[in-house]
Design an enzyme around this catalytic site. Structure first.
Site, PDB file in Angstrom:
ATOM      1  NE  ARG A   1       2.939  -0.079   8.730  1.00 43.72           N
ATOM      2  CZ  ARG A   1       2.142   0.097   7.679  1.00 43.72           C
ATOM      3  NH1 ARG A   1       1.887  -0.916   6.863  1.00 43.72           N
ATOM      4  NH2 ARG A   1       1.588   1.268   7.463  1.00 43.72           N
TER       5      ARG A   1
ATOM      6  CG  HIS B   1       1.319  -1.255  -0.397  1.00 43.36           C
ATOM      7  ND1 HIS B   1       1.207  -1.606   0.917  1.00 43.36           N
ATOM      8  CD2 HIS B   1       1.613   0.066  -0.408  1.00 43.36           C
ATOM      9  CE1 HIS B   1       1.427  -0.548   1.683  1.00 43.36           C
ATOM     10  NE2 HIS B   1       1.672   0.479   0.902  1.00 43.36           N
TER      11      HIS B   1
ATOM     12  CG  ASP C   1      -3.426   3.464   2.651  1.00 42.84           C
ATOM     13  OD1 ASP C   1      -2.423   4.186   2.485  1.00 42.84           O
ATOM     14  OD2 ASP C   1      -3.362   2.334   3.173  1.00 42.84           O
TER      15      ASP C   1
ATOM     16  CG  ASP D   1       3.416   6.510   6.122  1.00 41.93           C
ATOM     17  OD1 ASP D   1       2.931   6.363   7.250  1.00 41.93           O
ATOM     18  OD2 ASP D   1       3.388   5.628   5.251  1.00 41.93           O
TER      19      ASP D   1
ATOM     20  CE  LYS E   1      -0.378   4.365   9.225  1.00 43.43           C
ATOM     21  NZ  LYS E   1       0.649   4.938   8.345  1.00 43.43           N
ATOM     22  CG  HIS E   2      -4.174   1.282   7.466  1.00 40.30           C
ATOM     23  ND1 HIS E   2      -3.272   0.702   8.330  1.00 40.30           N
ATOM     24  CD2 HIS E   2      -3.445   2.014   6.584  1.00 40.30           C
ATOM     25  CE1 HIS E   2      -2.033   1.048   7.974  1.00 40.30           C
ATOM     26  NE2 HIS E   2      -2.115   1.839   6.917  1.00 40.30           N
TER      27      HIS E   2
END
Length: 502
Positions: free
Chosen positions: A145, A188, A260, A75, A175-176
């Site tokens: 990001r 998360h 993920d 990652d 991603k995502h």
């Protein structure tokens, strides 16, 4: 619970092949090497696995001694999310900074150099780039990001990044999917929901993924998000409508689909990782990423056995599992044959920019400086106050950020402190004393306590320099305001150079 023998039967090997686990330590544990011999085809690396480039090279060589075509994934987005430089901060500024510059050649060059460094260490699959359009300013997990909030900008830089990374012989994993940008919840911790109609999704979320597919991205990572207009019942990772009908069917993608991390609460707390893994493969995923926090042989055994049981119970077609395993092996074959010293093909930096400093060049170009006309660079060591929000899990709290280290290098004697909470402003003033204040913030617009601290410090010390290292949504203020568009080490260096007049 039935445990199936770790033999060589096709079903058991396929079940192992689709797993992409992490592991603890800087050398491969015996159980991982044994699983590679039994059919495991991929491993995932995190900051805990990396001490130096030399150690990483030894680790990947150890893995390849057991299986020469193993996919070694990482990652490594650059910017805030770095594993290669987890303890020092990244040499690359990250997506938002690249989007702020908006030079696709530069993005391609940065991705190529990052890929070259990965390939040099034996890594051949990168869980990057993030193609998420950061359309929600309150997004707690994407932010810098993302290349930005404009879908077309994100699309062209996603394609450039994929091209650069894969030119270095490292597979990109975009991603995502179908897009994590319009969320205010971190997957998360819980299951985010995006309430957007199909026309919005098409012109916003899906545009960068179409560009990545056109650029030849070898892998796509699914998001643990619920998009009711696509599937009202299942998060994207577990949705046949999203992975098979949309990504495979409508978008025409035929590469590897990776989930993920299955240990993330959006899946683990609602379905459990075993059931979630079975549903993901059934929905069209090919590889199960697990290992951010679950990195042991017991987890691998449980997931393997859950997949085998599902096939034997008729819940998961054996053909679907076999197809997924073959896609993993297909990417492994591509990665094994890709030259680590792939030809530049116009990707390498211009002759006057060495590959070593391309990240710093990008970080310098990404700066937005307000108030420079009346600003006199500092010659005396300041007090650097870091207003530090809680780091999201994707970034982690082990990676340093800010401008303190770089200002200390340029202005020896610089002192630093970290502050948070309602009393942060008064605490900064007390700690700084008579010294000039450099106030470092991150996403001021998302943190009321941070904005209040800025108010307090600027009211008392209007000569304060403000460095915004997150997404610059709040109006610039301070005697000098520097927006870096990221918190990587090189972003801090670029900002420190302006403050010190370098």
């Amino acid at each position: 619970m039935t445990t199936f023998a770790s033999g060589t039967d096709t079903l058991t090997r396929d079940a192992l092949t689709v797993l992409q686990p992490g592991f603890p330590g800087t050398t491969a544990p015996d159980w991982l090497l044994r699983r590679l011999g039994e059919g495991l085809a991929s491993v995932g690396l995190f900051g805990r696995n990396i001490a130096s480039p030399e150690q990483l090279s030894s680790l990947t060589a150890q893995l390849r001694a057991e299986r020469d075509d193993v996919l070694v994934a990482i990652d490594e987005e650059g910017g805030d999310v770095t594993r290669l430089e987890v303890r020092t901060g990244s040499s690359f500024p990250g997506n938002h900074a690249l989007g702020a510059v908006d030079d696709v050649d530069l993005t391609r060059e940065v991705a190529y150099e990052l890929g070259r460094r990965l390939a040099e260490c034996g890594v051949n699959l990168n869980w990057a780039p993030s193609a998420d359009v950061n359309s929600n300013p309150s997004n707690p997990v994407i932010g810098v990001r993302s290349f930005g909030a404009d879908p077309e900008l994100v699309a062209r830089h996603t394609a450039a990044y994929v091209t650069g990374l894969q030119a270095a012989g490292v597979a990109a994993c975009t991603k995502h999917f179908p897009g994590h940008g319009d969320t205010a919840v971190d997957s998360h911790h819980a299951l985010p929901r995006i309430d957007a109609d199909p026309s919005v999704l098409e012109r916003r979320e899906l545009l960068p993924f179409r560009a990545a597919i056109a650029a030849g991205t070898r892998a796509v990572m699914s998001a643990h998000i619920l998009v009711p207009t696509l599937d009202p019942d299942h998060p994207a990772t577990l949705s046949l409508r999203v992975l098979t009908d949309l990504l495979r069917g409508e978008l025409g993608y035929d590469g590897l689909i990776v989930t993920d991390g299955m240990e993330m609460q959006a899946i683990a707390a609602t379905y459990g990782i075993e059931r979630g893994s079975v549903l993901a493969i059934a929905a069209g995923a090919d590889a199960i990423c697990v290992g951010g926090g679950l990195a042991d042989d017991e987890t691998i055994r449980r997931l393997r056995d859950a997949l085998v049981r599902a096939v034997r119970a008729g819940e998961l077609p054996e053909e679907r599992l076999a197809e997924a395993a073959e896609r993993v092996r297909g990417l492994a074959r591509w990665a094994a044959s890709a030259s680590a010293s792939a030809s530049d093909d116009g990707v390498a930096p211009a002759a006057d920019v060495t590959r070593v400093d391309i990240g710093l060049v990008a970080a310098r170009r990404a700066l937005t400086v307000t108030g420079a006309e009346g600003f006199t660079p500092l010659t005396e060591p300041p007090y650097v106050a870091l207003l530090a929000p809680v780091a999201n899990i994707a970034v982690g709290d082990e990676t340093p950020w800010g401008v303190g280290v770089e200002l200390t290098r340029l202005l020896p004697g610089t002192e630093t402190g970290s502050f948070a909470g309602e009393a942060a402003g008064d605490a900064v003033l007390e700690a700084a004393g008579a010294r000039r204040v450099v106030l470092v913030v991150r996403d001021e617009h998302r943190h009321p306590w941070m904005a209040a601290a800025l108010d307090t410090v600027l009211a008392a010390r209007p000569d304060t320099v403000v460095v915004e290292m997150g997404v610059p949504q709040a109006p610039p203020r301070g005697a000098l305001h520097i927006a870096t568009h990221g918190a990587a080490r090189v972003c801090g260096r670029a900002a420190a150079e302006v403050v010190a007049g370098e």
